[in-house]
Every structure is written in C-alpha cells, then in structure tokens.
Scaffold this motif. Structure first.
Motif, mmCIF file in Angstrom:
data_model
loop_
_atom_site.group_PDB
_atom_site.id
_atom_site.type_symbol
_atom_site.label_atom_id
_atom_site.label_comp_id
_atom_site.label_asym_id
_atom_site.label_seq_id
_atom_site.Cartn_x
_atom_site.Cartn_y
_atom_site.Cartn_z
ATOM 1 N N GLY A 88 49.792 38.523 46.289
ATOM 2 C CA GLY A 88 48.561 38.996 46.928
ATOM 3 C C GLY A 88 48.827 40.137 47.888
ATOM 4 N N LEU A 89 49.914 40.011 48.660
ATOM 5 C CA LEU A 89 50.296 41.078 49.595
ATOM 6 C C LEU A 89 50.649 42.353 48.838
ATOM 7 N N GLY A 90 51.372 42.190 47.719
ATOM 8 C CA GLY A 90 51.709 43.353 46.898
ATOM 9 C C GLY A 90 50.478 44.007 46.306
ATOM 10 N N SER A 91 49.520 43.209 45.853
ATOM 11 C CA SER A 91 48.276 43.775 45.303
ATOM 12 C C SER A 91 47.492 44.506 46.380
ATOM 13 N N LEU A 92 47.487 43.949 47.600
ATOM 14 C CA LEU A 92 46.757 44.592 48.698
ATOM 15 C C LEU A 92 47.326 45.973 49.011
ATOM 16 N N LEU A 131 40.493 39.440 48.092
ATOM 17 C CA LEU A 131 41.875 39.167 47.681
ATOM 18 C C LEU A 131 42.419 37.928 48.401
ATOM 19 N N LEU A 132 42.051 37.763 49.660
ATOM 20 C CA LEU A 132 42.466 36.572 50.409
ATOM 21 C C LEU A 132 41.860 35.302 49.813
ATOM 22 N N LEU A 133 40.581 35.376 49.423
ATOM 23 C CA LEU A 133 39.942 34.200 48.819
ATOM 24 C C LEU A 133 40.628 33.831 47.503
ATOM 25 N N ALA A 134 40.949 34.849 46.697
ATOM 26 C CA ALA A 134 41.639 34.584 45.429
ATOM 27 C C ALA A 134 43.012 33.972 45.695
ATOM 28 N N LEU A 174 37.716 29.504 42.721
ATOM 29 C CA LEU A 174 37.932 30.460 43.819
ATOM 30 C C LEU A 174 38.637 31.709 43.292
ATOM 31 N N VAL A 175 39.649 31.503 42.463
ATOM 32 C CA VAL A 175 40.365 32.648 41.884
ATOM 33 C C VAL A 175 39.434 33.446 40.981
ATOM 34 N N THR A 176 38.711 32.754 40.100
ATOM 35 C CA THR A 176 37.885 33.445 39.108
ATOM 36 C C THR A 176 36.761 34.240 39.762
ATOM 37 N N LEU A 177 35.997 33.613 40.654
ATOM 38 C CA LEU A 177 34.838 34.302 41.233
ATOM 39 C C LEU A 177 35.259 35.453 42.138
ATOM 40 N N ALA A 178 36.358 35.266 42.886
ATOM 41 C CA ALA A 178 36.845 36.376 43.718
ATOM 42 C C ALA A 178 37.324 37.529 42.832
ATOM 43 N N LEU A 179 37.949 37.210 41.706
ATOM 44 C CA LEU A 179 38.422 38.271 40.808
ATOM 45 C C LEU A 179 37.255 38.992 40.139
ATOM 46 N N VAL A 180 36.197 38.265 39.794
ATOM 47 C CA VAL A 180 35.018 38.932 39.207
ATOM 48 C C VAL A 180 34.496 39.994 40.181
ATOM 49 N N ALA A 181 34.374 39.623 41.455
ATOM 50 C CA ALA A 181 33.892 40.586 42.461
ATOM 51 C C ALA A 181 34.880 41.747 42.631
#
Length: 443
Positions: A77-81, A97-100, A122-129
């Motif tokens: 997550g830190l790398g993606s940010l 990204l934090l929610l995912a 949580l992962v799916t809906l945060a990724l959709v957004a």
C-alpha cells in the motif's frame, strides 16, 4: 482475552483513513502525508509483532501468517501511494488506499465468514473508487467491470457461506472440515468467489482493463497487496481440511490461468496490458501449487506471492512514469534516459520471468519443487510451459530497454518514485541472493 495490541495495525489504518479523508478536500498534501504515516506505522506494528505469541479473537486471529501477510499488504500500500498521482479528482485516493489496505490486513487474519466478507468487500469497494478516480472513459470502464464482476463474485461467495452455515450451523472456517454434499457445494462456491479476487481463469476478465484503464497505483495494489491477502485467506481455509473438490478446483483454475494468462500476454505490445495478462498466469502458479497439495505448498505459495509484489510495483511504477498507454517501443533506451527507472524495470521483468539473480527465480524454484513433490506432472508441465512463454515475452521488453538512443536526456524522477524503485529493486535483489531471509520467516 487478548489485549488490543494485536489490533493496533487495524486501528492505525482505520484512524488514518478517517483523518486522510477529512484532510483531502482542503489539504491534499496533508492527506497524502497522513496516509503514508498510517501505512508506515501499521507496517512497523506488524513487523515488531512477528515473533509474538498468537492471539485469537471472535472473528480474526493474530498469528504469524496474519502478521506477515499484513506487513506485505501495508508495504505494498505504501509503495502504491508513492506513485498515486495527487490533486484533482484523486484527492480522496490516499484515504481509499488506506481503506483497501485495512481490508487486506483484516482478510489476512480472517477466521470467520463475517471477517472474510468484510475484508474482501473493503478491498473491492475501495478499489472500485480508486479505479474510476481519473474520470476518463477507460477508467470508468475498468471500474464498471470490476464492480459488476465483483458483485457476482461476492454473491457467489455469500451463497457458499450460507450453504456452509445451513450444513453445519457454523460460520467459522472450520465448518468446511465437515463432509457432505452441501459442504462440498459450499466449498466450491466459496472457491469461485475467491478465484475472482485472485483473477483466476475463468474469473479474470476484469484484470486487463484494470491494468490499462485504472491508475497504475490502483492496479499495483489490486495485483500485489490484495492478492497477498487473498492467498493468506486461501491458505488458512486450506489448513482446516476442506472437501476434496477444493484442491481439484484450485488445480483446474491454476492450470487454466497459467496457460491462458501467458499465451495472451505473449501477444501484447502494451506494457500495462502485458502485465495484466501475465498477472493471471502468476496467480495460476499459486493456485496450482495449492491445489497439488504438497507438504510445502503453503510456504511455496506464500513465498511466490510475496516476492511477486515488489517486482509488480516497480514495473507498474515505471510504466506509469513512461505514460498511461506505454508500449514496448516507448521503452527504447530507457536505461540511458532514466538509469534508475530502466534498471529497476529490467530487474523487475527478470524477476517476473523467474530468471537468476532475482527473487522471482527462487519463487519459480519453490513452485516447481512443490509440484514435483506432489507428483503433479500435468501441472508441472503447464508451469514449465508458462515459465518458458513468460521468459520470452518479458525478455522482449528487457531487450528494448537497453537499446541506445541518440539523445539520452530526460527529466529526473520524482522523489517518492525514486525511493520506491530503490527499495523494490533492493528487495528483489536481496531475496534473489538470500531467499532464506523470507523462507525462515514463513509460518
């Protein structure tokens, strides 16, 4: 009753998500800094607790598998940010990204249907957004497909959980250890729902569009962090002794994914699309070794998916820097234009191909060894074929990176991307030389 210390990473991620969301409208830079701080603090909390004794709660467990997977999810997550572009409609990106990441961390320790479903959604809906944040046509298409297929996957998974409860009266993972037609059907539906999250054939259709249409950082999280969490959940389900069809299903999904993912990736000239299709093949190796059922299958699957994460992050980071629609020709002379980006991409692709001296080489080694131990000759043949195809199309891209250009001048890399590429390259090299550092840490 364990204290709250095992829950500290989840508390840090949840609190950080709220703080980042509140800061996003007026201070996007502060929102980004808060997200980075929360991710780093959660990663440290997971890392410091690696040798701690296990703690069990009603819905989750805090054991070595949960901590190791949670640590990799937070670092991914830190790398993606680091290469999530700030500003404009992407202001809420760090909070999402934090929610995912929180969903991935929760999923890593899930032992109950409620925590499994909550983590996955949580992962799916945060990724959709996150996918639709650029508000472009391709991003909206990627988000739409992910949402629709994700809803189908969630419905399948829910049906499996309902059948397991009807057959055993329990929503614990241990319910799958019972036998009977209803439990077998529940395990099959549950596996189908998880296969969507892993992007296994035939539930892979969202992956190429996500890699090409969504922001590179969101695709990197979906391809690396979320898969680490799902593999941890599958390993935990596998340990309770599910019906025999579970292993057969994993083997079928894995074999088909290795073959289709690598064959289609062979024909791609677009960097992100090639990585998208090849990620299906990589998920296939993990599913195949878990389906084969060798004694070392769990360690092999976890080692493979963990070393895959930094290579994918580095490759997608460079792809994003080159351009959203980077093709093989756009990489020509990259190592002379931007040496760090060029070398980082070359090593990442070499690792994904499974060649020495990279972590990916030992990833392939442990997968092949486990398949041989299980005497799964058909799966071994498919894995060897997939590895040969992968070596060919990855090296096509690597060769172009080293071609000379008449004018090597190019702008410097942003600081966050520089740090990410250095760390991802260092991790890939270190685990390529000392794989025991990770193998010894596996549960």
């Amino acid at each position: 009753m364990p204290g709250l210390l095992p829950l500290l990473p989840l508390i840090l991620l949840g609190g950080g998500a709220v703080a980042a969301m509140l800061a996003a409208p007026r201070a996007p830079a502060l929102s980004r800094a808060l997200a980075a701080l929360a991710l780093a603090a959660a990663a440290v909390a997971f890392g410091l607790r690696l040798p701690a004794p296990d703690a069990t709660f009603a819905l989750i467990v805090d054991d070595r598998l949960a901590r190791l997977a949670g640590l990799v999810v937070c670092l991914s997550g830190l790398g993606s940010l680091a290469f999530l572009r700030p500003g404009g409609p992407s202001r809420e990106g760090p909070a999402l990204l934090l929610l995912a990441t929180m969903g991935g961390a929760l999923l890593s320790g899930a032992t109950h249907a409620a925590s499994l479903l909550l983590g996955l959604e949580l992962v799916t809906l945060a990724l959709v957004a996150l996918f639709v944040l650029p508000l472009s046509a391709v991003a909206l298409e990627a988000g739409y497909k992910f949402l629709i297929l994700g809803a189908a996957g969630a419905a399948t998974l829910l049906m499996g959980l309902a059948l397991a409860h009807a057959a055993t009266g329990s929503l614990e993972f241990a319910a799958l250890s019972h036998r009977g037609a209803l439990v077998a059907a529940a395990a099959a539906l549950l596996l189908a729902g998880l296969a969507f999250k892993m992007a296994l054939v035939p539930f892979h259709m969202w992956t190429p569009d996500a890699f090409t249409g969504a922001p590179g950082a969101a695709a990197a999280f979906a391809g690396a962090a979320s898969k680490v969490a799902v593999v941890a959940a599958i390993v935990r389900l596998d340990t309770v002794g599910p019906p025999a069809g579970w292993g057969i299903g994993l083997a079928l999904f894995g074999g088909a994914s290795i073959l289709l993912g690598n064959l289609v990736a062979l024909r791609q000239d677009g960097m992100a699309r090639m990585l998208g299709y090849s990620s299906i093949g990589h998920a296939g190796y993990v599913a195949a070794v878990l389906g084969a059922g060798a004694a070392g299958a769990h360690d092999a699957a976890l080692f493979y998916i963990v070393v895959y994460a930094p290579a994918l992050l580095a490759a997608l980071c460079v792809s994003t820097l080159v351009g959203p629609e980077a093709r093989i020709g756009d990489l020509r002379g990259l190592v002379w234009q931007r040496p760090l980006a060029g070398w980082a991409l070359a090593l990442a692709l070499i690792s994904l191909a499974g060649l020495p001296v990279s972590a990916g080489f030992f990833g392939k080694y442990v997968i092949f060894t486990a398949l041989i131990e299980a005497r799964a000759w058909v799966l071994l043949g498919l894995a060897l074929t997939g590895a040969a195809l992968g070596a060919y199309y990855y090296l096509r891209f690597v060769a172009v990176i080293f071609r000379r250009l008449p004018d090597p001048a190019s702008p410097a890399l942003p600081g966050a991307e520089r740090v990410l590429l250095l760390l991802a390259t260092g991790a890939t090299l270190l685990l390529g030389i000392r794989p025991d550092l990770l193998l010894d840490a596996l549960p």
